[in-house]
Scaffold this motif. Structure first.
Motif, mmCIF file in Angstrom:
data_model
loop_
_atom_site.group_PDB
_atom_site.id
_atom_site.type_symbol
_atom_site.label_atom_id
_atom_site.label_comp_id
_atom_site.label_asym_id
_atom_site.label_seq_id
_atom_site.Cartn_x
_atom_site.Cartn_y
_atom_site.Cartn_z
ATOM 1 N N THR A 1 -5.345 -6.576 10.270
ATOM 2 C CA THR A 1 -4.802 -5.881 11.324
ATOM 3 C C THR A 1 -4.612 -4.407 10.873
ATOM 4 O O THR A 1 -4.707 -3.603 11.675
ATOM 5 N N GLU A 2 -4.023 -4.210 9.735
ATOM 6 C CA GLU A 2 -3.700 -2.890 9.375
ATOM 7 C C GLU A 2 -4.635 -2.007 9.398
ATOM 8 O O GLU A 2 -4.715 -0.853 9.925
ATOM 9 N N GLN A 3 -5.615 -2.441 8.719
ATOM 10 C CA GLN A 3 -6.851 -1.545 8.643
ATOM 11 C C GLN A 3 -7.400 -1.277 10.170
ATOM 12 O O GLN A 3 -8.029 -0.100 10.359
ATOM 13 N N LEU A 4 -7.544 -2.405 10.874
ATOM 14 C CA LEU A 4 -8.054 -1.948 12.134
ATOM 15 C C LEU A 4 -7.120 -0.951 12.913
ATOM 16 O O LEU A 4 -7.783 -0.157 13.515
ATOM 17 N N LEU A 5 -5.873 -0.981 12.707
ATOM 18 C CA LEU A 5 -4.937 -0.152 13.544
ATOM 19 C C LEU A 5 -5.220 1.303 12.827
ATOM 20 O O LEU A 5 -5.386 2.332 13.686
ATOM 21 N N LEU A 6 -5.352 1.555 11.750
ATOM 22 C CA LEU A 6 -5.774 2.678 11.127
ATOM 23 C C LEU A 6 -6.957 3.233 11.580
ATOM 24 O O LEU A 6 -6.918 4.338 11.948
ATOM 25 N N GLY A 7 -7.949 2.513 11.472
ATOM 26 C CA GLY A 7 -9.339 2.741 11.945
ATOM 27 C C GLY A 7 -9.408 3.337 13.536
ATOM 28 O O GLY A 7 -9.895 4.482 14.025
ATOM 29 N N ILE A 8 -8.512 2.669 14.383
ATOM 30 C CA ILE A 8 -8.553 2.993 15.666
ATOM 31 C C ILE A 8 -7.563 4.192 15.953
ATOM 32 O O ILE A 8 -8.008 5.056 16.651
ATOM 33 N N TYR A 9 -6.234 3.882 15.679
ATOM 34 C CA TYR A 9 -5.490 4.898 15.999
ATOM 35 C C TYR A 9 -5.015 6.309 15.108
ATOM 36 O O TYR A 9 -4.279 6.631 15.622
ATOM 37 N N ASP A 10 -5.713 6.023 14.046
ATOM 38 C CA ASP A 10 -5.492 7.027 13.161
ATOM 39 C C ASP A 10 -6.645 7.626 12.987
ATOM 40 O O ASP A 10 -6.782 8.883 12.513
ATOM 41 N N ARG A 11 -7.859 7.046 13.196
ATOM 42 C CA ARG A 11 -8.975 7.943 13.023
ATOM 43 C C ARG A 11 -9.930 8.091 14.508
ATOM 44 O O ARG A 11 -10.133 9.272 14.942
ATOM 45 N N ALA A 12 -10.273 7.001 15.003
ATOM 46 C CA ALA A 12 -11.154 7.247 16.274
ATOM 47 C C ALA A 12 -10.495 7.918 17.450
ATOM 48 O O ALA A 12 -11.093 9.167 17.850
ATOM 49 N N LEU A 13 -9.269 7.463 17.782
ATOM 50 C CA LEU A 13 -8.726 8.031 18.993
ATOM 51 C C LEU A 13 -8.273 9.492 18.792
ATOM 52 O O LEU A 13 -8.382 10.280 19.694
ATOM 53 N N PRO A 14 -7.646 9.811 17.568
ATOM 54 C CA PRO A 14 -7.522 11.180 17.371
ATOM 55 C C PRO A 14 -8.666 12.132 17.488
ATOM 56 O O PRO A 14 -8.541 13.452 18.085
ATOM 57 N N ALA A 15 -9.648 11.686 17.084
ATOM 58 C CA ALA A 15 -11.092 12.347 16.896
ATOM 59 C C ALA A 15 -11.546 12.674 18.366
ATOM 60 O O ALA A 15 -11.994 13.596 18.860
ATOM 61 N N LEU A 16 -11.175 11.607 19.074
ATOM 62 C CA LEU A 16 -11.781 11.661 20.722
ATOM 63 C C LEU A 16 -10.777 12.648 21.328
ATOM 64 O O LEU A 16 -11.374 13.502 21.934
ATOM 65 N N LYS A 17 -9.585 12.355 21.024
ATOM 66 C CA LYS A 17 -8.407 13.604 21.762
ATOM 67 C C LYS A 17 -8.836 15.004 21.387
ATOM 68 O O LYS A 17 -9.169 15.985 22.343
ATOM 69 N N THR A 18 -9.182 15.183 20.031
ATOM 70 C CA THR A 18 -9.768 16.599 19.644
ATOM 71 C C THR A 18 -10.826 16.855 20.481
ATOM 72 O O THR A 18 -10.909 18.187 21.145
ATOM 73 N N ALA A 19 -11.770 16.144 20.664
ATOM 74 C CA ALA A 19 -13.304 16.453 20.970
ATOM 75 C C ALA A 19 -12.879 16.633 22.758
ATOM 76 O O ALA A 19 -13.623 17.806 23.157
ATOM 77 N N LEU A 20 -12.200 16.010 23.439
ATOM 78 C CA LEU A 20 -11.920 16.249 24.705
ATOM 79 C C LEU A 20 -11.316 17.534 25.030
ATOM 80 O O LEU A 20 -11.534 18.084 26.131
ATOM 81 N N GLU A 21 -10.261 17.757 24.274
ATOM 82 C CA GLU A 21 -9.531 19.035 24.330
ATOM 83 C C GLU A 21 -10.360 20.294 24.153
ATOM 84 O O GLU A 21 -10.580 21.232 24.699
ATOM 85 N N LYS A 22 -11.267 19.972 23.155
ATOM 86 C CA LYS A 22 -12.131 20.904 22.854
ATOM 87 C C LYS A 22 -13.220 21.379 24.076
ATOM 88 O O LYS A 22 -13.673 22.475 24.357
ATOM 89 N N HIS A 23 -13.869 20.126 24.546
ATOM 90 C CA HIS A 23 -14.768 20.117 25.706
ATOM 91 C C HIS A 23 -13.994 21.208 26.743
ATOM 92 O O HIS A 23 -14.700 21.794 27.251
ATOM 93 N N ILE A 24 -12.793 20.895 27.073
ATOM 94 C CA ILE A 24 -11.986 21.607 28.041
ATOM 95 C C ILE A 24 -11.921 23.121 27.707
ATOM 96 O O ILE A 24 -12.130 24.105 28.702
ATOM 97 N N ALA A 25 -11.870 23.438 26.487
ATOM 98 C CA ALA A 25 -11.793 24.699 25.988
ATOM 99 C C ALA A 25 -12.999 25.482 25.960
ATOM 100 O O ALA A 25 -12.970 26.542 26.272
ATOM 101 N N ASP A 26 -14.036 24.771 25.685
ATOM 102 C CA ASP A 26 -15.232 25.277 25.296
ATOM 103 C C ASP A 26 -16.130 25.393 26.785
ATOM 104 O O ASP A 26 -16.913 26.444 26.668
ATOM 105 N N THR A 27 -15.959 24.730 27.752
ATOM 106 C CA THR A 27 -16.859 24.694 28.825
ATOM 107 C C THR A 27 -16.270 25.862 29.822
ATOM 108 O O THR A 27 -15.240 26.090 29.631
#
Ligand SMILES: [Fe+2]
Ligand SMILES: [Fe+2]
Ligand SMILES: [Fe+2]
Length: 474
Positions: A115-141
């Motif tokens: 569970t701990e690694q799963l949470l780290l992978g999802i909430y500490d890596r994947a979703l933050p990367a997605l948030k950054t990417a979507l914000e960048k999309h709005i900034a770039d496009t």
């Protein structure tokens, strides 16, 4: 063009951005689609992660959170697929993997060993990367030219931020510094995956990295066996037959609300079971996964309504109400995915007649418990939607409405509920927990227990939950 003025100083460009913003070059359609496909891929894989891990995840709160987050991902995947389809794209190539390093990234999280690694992978890596990417999309496009994508990114961000808030709290509660420290080499691998892919969105320079799979070195195996945390001390207990009590006209409405809260909370086994259908049914149109995951989330919601009902009455459900997992365990381990869907459809069909969901709502109305009436109202509405989902996917696959019901009945009848064996094996004593719960509620209601209600003692040994008599061991 800095002297450009709108008429009477009205908002120009429908209020979506400034004239200057609308003049910047932004992203080409091709560049935009390339990025959208990457968000789409990550969300699709996160949907898989949430879905495939929720059954075997013991912690109830996480099961509920994963159910919701699977639903969010499924919805945003649908929106992104639609948008890509609007961008001169056929063939859409939505099933292609946008970059091999992103595949490693997602495989690793899916295969996280605990569970701990799963949470780290999802909430500490994947979703933050997605948030950054979507914000960048709005900034770039270009906000005018690419407005439909911007809108999708913005809506996705709303829910991604909610997921991140949830995840942050989970990490704080469950992941110690020592665990995080120990996971560091793996987290570095995840970072390397994103770096190799030029960032999640591919907008950065790709950095050459050697990616050595860790958790996914051995291919991930889906685990359909439901697990529960320590608040489910007697998961084989089938000692209190809720339905026989509920449909017995001699019993008053108020104690029946307790049985309905129990039935609602017990619906936790529906997401556990539905997740296995979704996990083990490949190659369907996305709308199948989207509809099924929406239903999965509804079932989780119903479980939480039961939880709220008990909390409202001051009943400590983990100690006093024995929420079993016998249904999801039996279906997930004894039936094929289509057979499980057949049973689900058969049971949900049985909820539609007068004796089903309307009856439960009427009991809620007749009781002194407005929360019960409210929850049954929505439970009923949701179950009508679920019957529709069943018709759209399961019945269509079978091809005939009557055959679909008969097949569900047949599959349900062959499921072995080993009531007596579990007792003999010492897995449960099928303890009658009802009098204790009823007495606790009476205290809260400030009434004396009704002796007839207090002495209720019917189990699931011979009558199953759809009130069919069990024949033999089936
Ligand atoms: Fe349900
Ligand atoms: Fe329900
Ligand atoms: Fe349902």
């Amino acid at each position: 063009m800095s002297t450009y003025q709108s008429f009477k100083d009205l908002p120009s460009l429908a209020g979506i951005c400034t004239m200057d913003e609308a003049m910047k070059p932004g992203l080409s359609v091709e560049a935009c689609v390339a990025r959208l496909k990457r968000y789409h891929y990550l969300l699709k894989r996160l949907h898989q992660v949430f879905n495939n891990r929720l059954t075997s995840e013991p912690i109830y709160e996480l099961k509920m959170g994963f159910s919701l987050h699977a639903h969010y991902c499924a919805e945003h995947v649908a929106a992104l697929r639609k948008r890509v389809g609007e961008m001169r794209e056929p063939p859409l190539g939505l099933e292609a993997i946008p970059h091999p390093a992103l595949e490693v990234f997602c495989d690793e999280i899916l295969a996280a060993p605990a569970t701990e690694q799963l949470l780290l992978g999802i909430y500490d890596r994947a979703l933050p990367a997605l948030k950054t990417a979507l914000e960048k999309h709005i900034a770039d496009t270009n906000l005018l030219a690419d407005h439909p994508s911007v809108r999708i990114c913005r809506f996705a961000l709303l829910e991604i931020e909610e997921m991140l808030r949830y995840g942050e709290q989970c990490l704080k509660s469950l992941v110690t510094d020592a665990v995080r420290q120990e996971a560091q080499p793996w987290l570095t691998l995840l970072d390397d995956c994103l770096a190799s892919a030029g960032g999640l969105d591919g907008s950065g320079a790709a950095v050459e990295k050697t990616l050595t799979r860790q958790h996914s070195a051995k291919p991930y195996q889906y685990d359909a066996v439901p697990r529960r945390d320590e608040r489910f001390p007697d998961p084989y207990n089938m000692g209190v037959n809720a339905e026989v009590f509920l449909y017995d006209e001699s019993f008053p409405a108020t104690p029946k609300t307790l049985m309905m809260f129990y039935k609602r909370l017990r619906e936790i086994d529906v997401p556990e079971m539905m997740a296995s259908i979704i996990a083990e049914t490949p190659d369907k149109p996305w709308d199948y996964y989207r509809d099924m995951t929406r239903q999965l989330w509804d079932e989780a919601r119903h479980a939480m309504m039961g939880e709220v009902g008990f909390a409202n009455l001051g009943i400590e459900w983990p100690k006093q109400v024995m929420i079993n997992f016998t249904w999801s365990l039996a279906l997930n381990t004894q039936l094929t995915p289509l057979e499980r869907h057949a049973v689900l459809y058969f049971i949900e069909q049985g909820l539609m007649p007068r004796t089903g969901k309307r009856f439960e709502w009427e009991v809620g109305q007749a009781s002194q418990n407005p929360l019960s009436a409210l929850f049954q109202d929505y439970d009923w509405a949701d179950e009508v939607l679920h019957a529709r989902v069943g018709r759209d996917w399961y019945v269509k696959q079978i091809g005939d409405a009557k055959k679909a019901v008969d097949y569900g009945d047949e599959c349900w009848s062959k499921v072995l509920m080993n009531w007596e064996t579990w007792r003999k094996e010492g897995k449960t004593a099928h303890r009658n927990w009802w009098p204790e719960v009823y007495a606790a509620a009476c205290k809260n209601w400030n009434v004396a227990p009704d002796p007839a209600v207090l002495s209720y003692n019917t189990t699931y040994e011979t009558v199953r939950a759809d009130l069919k008599n069990l024949v033999g061991s089936a």
